[in-house]
Motif scaffolding. Structure first.
Motif, PDB file in Angstrom:
ATOM      1  N   GLU A 173      -8.519   0.967 -15.121  1.00 55.44           N
ATOM      2  CA  GLU A 173      -8.605  -0.484 -14.959  1.00 55.44           C
ATOM      3  C   GLU A 173      -8.115  -0.925 -13.586  1.00 55.44           C
ATOM      4  N   GLU A 174      -7.489  -0.011 -12.855  1.00 54.57           N
ATOM      5  CA  GLU A 174      -7.087  -0.258 -11.476  1.00 54.57           C
ATOM      6  C   GLU A 174      -8.047   0.440 -10.527  1.00 54.57           C
ATOM      7  N   PHE A 175      -8.249  -0.162  -9.373  1.00 49.96           N
ATOM      8  CA  PHE A 175      -9.146   0.449  -8.398  1.00 49.96           C
ATOM      9  C   PHE A 175      -8.726   0.054  -6.984  1.00 49.96           C
ATOM     10  N   PHE A 180      -8.926  -1.528   2.524  1.00 43.65           N
ATOM     11  CA  PHE A 180      -7.526  -1.862   2.271  1.00 43.65           C
ATOM     12  C   PHE A 180      -6.684  -0.594   2.228  1.00 43.65           C
ATOM     13  N   PRO A 181      -5.421  -0.694   2.593  1.00 44.61           N
ATOM     14  CA  PRO A 181      -4.534   0.472   2.489  1.00 44.61           C
ATOM     15  C   PRO A 181      -4.508   1.016   1.059  1.00 44.61           C
ATOM     16  N   GLU A 182      -4.268   2.313   0.941  1.00 47.88           N
ATOM     17  CA  GLU A 182      -4.268   2.975  -0.360  1.00 47.88           C
ATOM     18  C   GLU A 182      -3.289   2.330  -1.334  1.00 47.88           C
ATOM     19  N   ARG A 183      -2.195   1.773  -0.789  1.00 44.51           N
ATOM     20  CA  ARG A 183      -1.168   1.183  -1.656  1.00 44.51           C
ATOM     21  C   ARG A 183      -1.637  -0.111  -2.318  1.00 44.51           C
ATOM     22  N   CYS A 184      -2.711  -0.698  -1.819  1.00 53.64           N
ATOM     23  CA  CYS A 184      -3.217  -1.959  -2.371  1.00 53.64           C
ATOM     24  C   CYS A 184      -4.108  -1.665  -3.566  1.00 53.64           C
ATOM     25  N   LYS A 185      -3.619  -1.968  -4.749  1.00 56.31           N
ATOM     26  CA  LYS A 185      -4.365  -1.729  -5.975  1.00 56.31           C
ATOM     27  C   LYS A 185      -4.869  -3.065  -6.543  1.00 56.31           C
ATOM     28  N   GLY A 233      -4.388  -8.783   6.818  1.00 53.97           N
ATOM     29  CA  GLY A 233      -5.769  -9.128   6.523  1.00 53.97           C
ATOM     30  C   GLY A 233      -6.665  -9.033   7.738  1.00 53.97           C
ATOM     31  N   LEU A 234      -6.207  -9.575   8.859  1.00 53.21           N
ATOM     32  CA  LEU A 234      -7.012  -9.543  10.077  1.00 53.21           C
ATOM     33  C   LEU A 234      -7.175  -8.123  10.613  1.00 53.21           C
ATOM     34  N   ASP A 235      -6.089  -7.356  10.586  1.00 49.31           N
ATOM     35  CA  ASP A 235      -6.169  -5.970  11.058  1.00 49.31           C
ATOM     36  C   ASP A 235      -7.144  -5.168  10.191  1.00 49.31           C
ATOM     37  N   SER A 236      -7.064  -5.348   8.884  1.00 50.55           N
ATOM     38  CA  SER A 236      -7.947  -4.619   7.967  1.00 50.55           C
ATOM     39  C   SER A 236      -9.398  -5.065   8.125  1.00 50.55           C
ATOM     40  N   LEU A 237      -9.620  -6.378   8.305  1.00 52.82           N
ATOM     41  CA  LEU A 237     -10.977  -6.884   8.464  1.00 52.82           C
ATOM     42  C   LEU A 237     -11.612  -6.360   9.745  1.00 52.82           C
TER      43      LEU A 237
END
Length: 402
Positions: A173-175, A180-185, A233-237
């Protein structure tokens, strides 16, 4: 258009939450560069924008407004449905998909501009939901810039989800969302039902994947946010899109950012074409009667509401709390959002008691939000946490209950 050259052409998506940021962006660009700007949209949305300028009698000479023909009935929509206002989700889906029908009239508008001024505009700034504009810009030998009216984090989540549908690639149920960084579920419970059902073959998936993929071919993106607010958010985008993303927010009146009294013209610019359920002056008068940071402001946005039972429980809780409040209230889920509000949706005698005690002010349908959030008596905001509302509340240091 006259003899004045058009430097930039803008095409917002057909929703108030997109039209208003585009208008604010146009204003900021002109004030910094002197460029003349055209905004194109469907007839009723252009009426919304024109009503903004009625406060000043005429549109300023640097802005040009163009109507693109649109027949809502031809797309299975109710008559005069040209934006997301008051539409249920299934019809919003039809509206989103219908935006492709604007491609030919938008193409013809650009041809007309080029014919009259002898060259194409410097660039076209278009919404993330109309990725087909990239192709039109290339044909016209000009540059396309995509404008994300939401925040960087939310925009990346939206794009990554619809381009990858990661919830379909795991039994958990988590993905994780690519980008996004791996830690972001993320959890499936965070998804609306229509997103949980998306499998790549449904209409939402097919349309959004196509448009978002096209938007990723633009020259660069503008985002209605700030580097200090969304560094992750900006760095990831930027890493995900692999091209420039320029934060140009918050797109709010200067008075609001400086915490100066907000003029009525600034408020009108932020809410083009809407008829308030109560005047801004009456709201301010009511707020003036209450203590510093004592009032709870309640609004769930222009497209959202709550269930009948939630509405009833919220009213009971408010009354028992003795907390002063302003509640922008609309018909509950399952009822026509444009219908007249019924007293039976609230506890018996609730509105009369709130008026008599001066504890609460009920505003039917819509009310200017900036005046409330910038008023010294407003202490907290019970919100659906739409991006425009979030930016407005943060700019005033008003606590958000989401």
């Amino acid at each position: 258009m006259g003899s004045q050259q058009i430097d930039i052409v803008m095409l917002p998506f057909m929703a108030h939450g997109h039209l208003i940021p585009f208008l604010s962006l146009a204003t900021q660009i002109h004030h910094r560069t002197g460029f003349n700007i055209a905004i194109a949209n469907t007839p009723l949305n252009i009426q919304y924008l024109r009503s903004t300028f009625l406060q000043h009698q005429n549109p300023p000479p640097w802005i040009h407004i163009f109507e693109l023909p649109f027949n809502s009935a031809g797309h299975g929509l109710p008559p005069n449905s040209e934006n997301t206002e008051n539409l249920p989700l299934d019809q919003i889906g039809k509206l989103v998909i219908s935006s492709v029908s604007l491609k030919t009239p938008f193409h013809n508008l650009l041809l007309d501009i080029i014919k009259k001024q002898g060259k194409p505009p410097l660039c076209i700034i278009s919404d993330v939901f109309v990725g087909w504009v990239v192709e039109v810009a290339n044909i016209m030998n000009t540059v396309n810039i995509t404008f994300a009216t939401g925040g960087a984090y939310g925009t990346l989540a939206l794009f990554s989800f619809w381009l990858n549908l990661p919830h379909r690639k795991t039994d958990s149920e988590e993905f994780n969302l690519p980008g996004f960084p791996e830690r972001c579920k993320f959890h499936v419970s965070q998804l609306h039902e229509f997103m949980r059902k998306a499998d790549g073959n449904d209409s939402w998936s097919r349309f959004l994947k196509s448009q978002f993929s096209s938007s990723l071919q633009s020259f660069g993106w503008l985002a209605n946010t700030a580097e200090e607010l969304e560094p992750l958010g900006l760095d990831s985008l930027r890493k995900y899109t692999q091209f420039p993303v320029w934060p140009i927010g918050p797109l709010l009146p200067k008075q609001l950012l400086n915490k100066s009294p907000l003029s009525s013209s600034s408020s009108t610019t932020q809410h083009a074409g809407k008829s308030p359920g109560i005047s801004a002056e009456k709201c301010v008068e009511w707020l003036d009667m209450h203590d510093l940071a004592s009032v709870l402001y309640i609004s769930f946005g222009s497209q959202n509401t709550v269930s009948r039972s939630q509405m009833m429980e919220l009213a009971i809780g408010l009354e028992k709390s003795w907390t002063p409040f302003i509640w922008v209230i609309r018909p509950p889920l399952g009822f026509d959002l444009k219908a007249e509000f019924r007293s039976e949706w609230l506890p018996e005698g609730f509105e009369a008691r709130m008026k008599e005690s001066n504890q609460g002010l009920l505003v039917k349908n819509w009310a200017p939000q900036l005046e409330k959030l910038s008023h010294k008596s407003t202490g907290a905001f019970l919100s659906h946490c739409g991006w425009n509302s979030t930016m407005e509340s943060l700019s005033q240091g008003v606590k958000i209950i989401g």
